[in-house]
Design an enzyme around this catalytic site. Structure first.
Site, short mmCIF file in Angstrom:
data_model
loop_
_atom_site.label_atom_id
_atom_site.label_comp_id
_atom_site.label_asym_id
_atom_site.label_seq_id
_atom_site.Cartn_x
_atom_site.Cartn_y
_atom_site.Cartn_z
N GLU A 38 11.23 2.21 -11.01
CA GLU A 38 9.84 2.33 -11.44
C GLU A 38 8.97 2.84 -10.30
O GLU A 38 8.10 3.70 -10.50
CB GLU A 38 9.33 0.97 -11.96
CG GLU A 38 7.97 1.02 -12.61
CD GLU A 38 6.83 0.95 -11.62
OE1 GLU A 38 5.78 1.55 -11.89
OE2 GLU A 38 6.99 0.30 -10.56
N LEU A 70 -4.66 -6.92 -7.43
CA LEU A 70 -4.36 -8.03 -8.34
C LEU A 70 -5.56 -8.67 -9.03
O LEU A 70 -5.45 -9.05 -10.19
CB LEU A 70 -3.55 -9.09 -7.60
CG LEU A 70 -2.20 -8.59 -7.07
CD1 LEU A 70 -1.44 -9.71 -6.39
CD2 LEU A 70 -1.37 -7.95 -8.17
N ASN A 74 1.53 3.12 -2.59
CA ASN A 74 0.81 4.05 -3.47
C ASN A 74 -0.50 4.50 -2.84
O ASN A 74 -0.89 5.66 -2.98
CB ASN A 74 0.55 3.41 -4.83
CG ASN A 74 1.73 3.54 -5.75
OD1 ASN A 74 2.09 4.65 -6.13
ND2 ASN A 74 2.35 2.43 -6.09
N GLY A 92 0.76 -1.25 0.00
CA GLY A 92 0.00 0.00 0.00
C GLY A 92 0.78 1.29 0.00
O GLY A 92 0.27 2.32 0.42
N LEU A 96 -8.93 -9.39 -11.23
CA LEU A 96 -9.63 -8.69 -12.31
C LEU A 96 -10.86 -8.01 -11.73
O LEU A 96 -11.55 -8.57 -10.87
CB LEU A 96 -10.06 -9.66 -13.40
CG LEU A 96 -8.99 -10.10 -14.37
CD1 LEU A 96 -9.55 -11.16 -15.33
CD2 LEU A 96 -8.42 -8.94 -15.16
N HIS A 145 -0.09 0.49 -13.59
CA HIS A 145 0.65 -0.72 -13.99
C HIS A 145 2.15 -0.41 -14.00
O HIS A 145 2.56 0.63 -14.52
CB HIS A 145 0.20 -1.18 -15.39
CG HIS A 145 0.81 -2.48 -15.78
ND1 HIS A 145 0.39 -3.69 -15.28
CD2 HIS A 145 1.85 -2.76 -16.61
CE1 HIS A 145 1.12 -4.65 -15.78
NE2 HIS A 145 2.03 -4.11 -16.60
#
Length: 190
Positions: A170, A85, A14, A12, A87, A104
């Site tokens: 990243e 994670l 982000n 968490g 869908l 992503h």
């Protein structure tokens, strides 16, 4: 004021970054953090920052009778996937058209789709010998990582970079740019 729900599965960072960024905002209220995992550290981060949390295992996540009342209870207008994670079920995509976005950890369309999350992405980038990596923010559709791209940011890689180095480079992009991208998208909603 737009009430957002942040969907998370992991630590968490982000999620915490978004909550702190929008603290005191006149535009965005981080109204709820939802995780599919009851042990996701993101839930602790959210609670420490005073944001309500809910755990929705896969069966509940895929049940409109459970999800829709929860989102209605908190007046959710917009959904942010930040390290989430599973869908997203089609009924949610239909209920929130162009109001669900995902972060992503690669430059889509490369390194997207089933199984491409977290370290799996960074390992694939390293194995391919890429000269850059980056982050992509995109709208969520029923097909994993295939929605319209909203923003991308890249960073140069060195052949000496380890998978952990790639992940860290990243992640720094995410910390720097993701909240502002979310703010811009929400500010442009009609």
């Amino acid at each position: 004021m737009t009430n957002i729900a942040i969907f998370v599965s992991g630590s968490g960072s982000n999620c915490e970054n978004l909550i702190k960024y929008f603290n005191g905002s006149d535009l965005v209220n981080c109204a709820l953090v939802i995780s599919n995992k009851d042990d996701a550290y993101a839930l602790v981060r959210a609670k420490n920052l005073g944001v309500p949390t809910a755990v929705m295992p896969k069966a509940d996540l895929n049940d409109p009778e459970k999800m829709m009342p929860l989102l209605a209870e908190y007046g959710i207008d917009f959904i942010i996937l930040a390290g989430f994670l599973p869908l997203v079920p089609t009924f949610l995509i239909d209920a929130f058209p162009r109001k669900i976005i995902n972060l992503h950890p690669a430059l889509l369309p490369k390194y997207g789709g089933k199984g491409m999350w977290g370290h799996h992405v960074h390992e694939a980038v390293k194995e391919a010998g890429e000269k850059e990596t980056g982050m992509t923010v995109h709208y969520v559709t029923p097909v994993c990582d295939s929605g319209e791209i909203i923003a991308q940011y890249s960073v140069a890689l060195s052949p000496d970079d380890t998978v952990d180095d790639i992940a860290e480079k990243e992640h720094q992009l995410e910390m720097k740019y993701f909240p502002a991208v979310v703010e811009k998208v929400i500010s442009e909603i009609d």
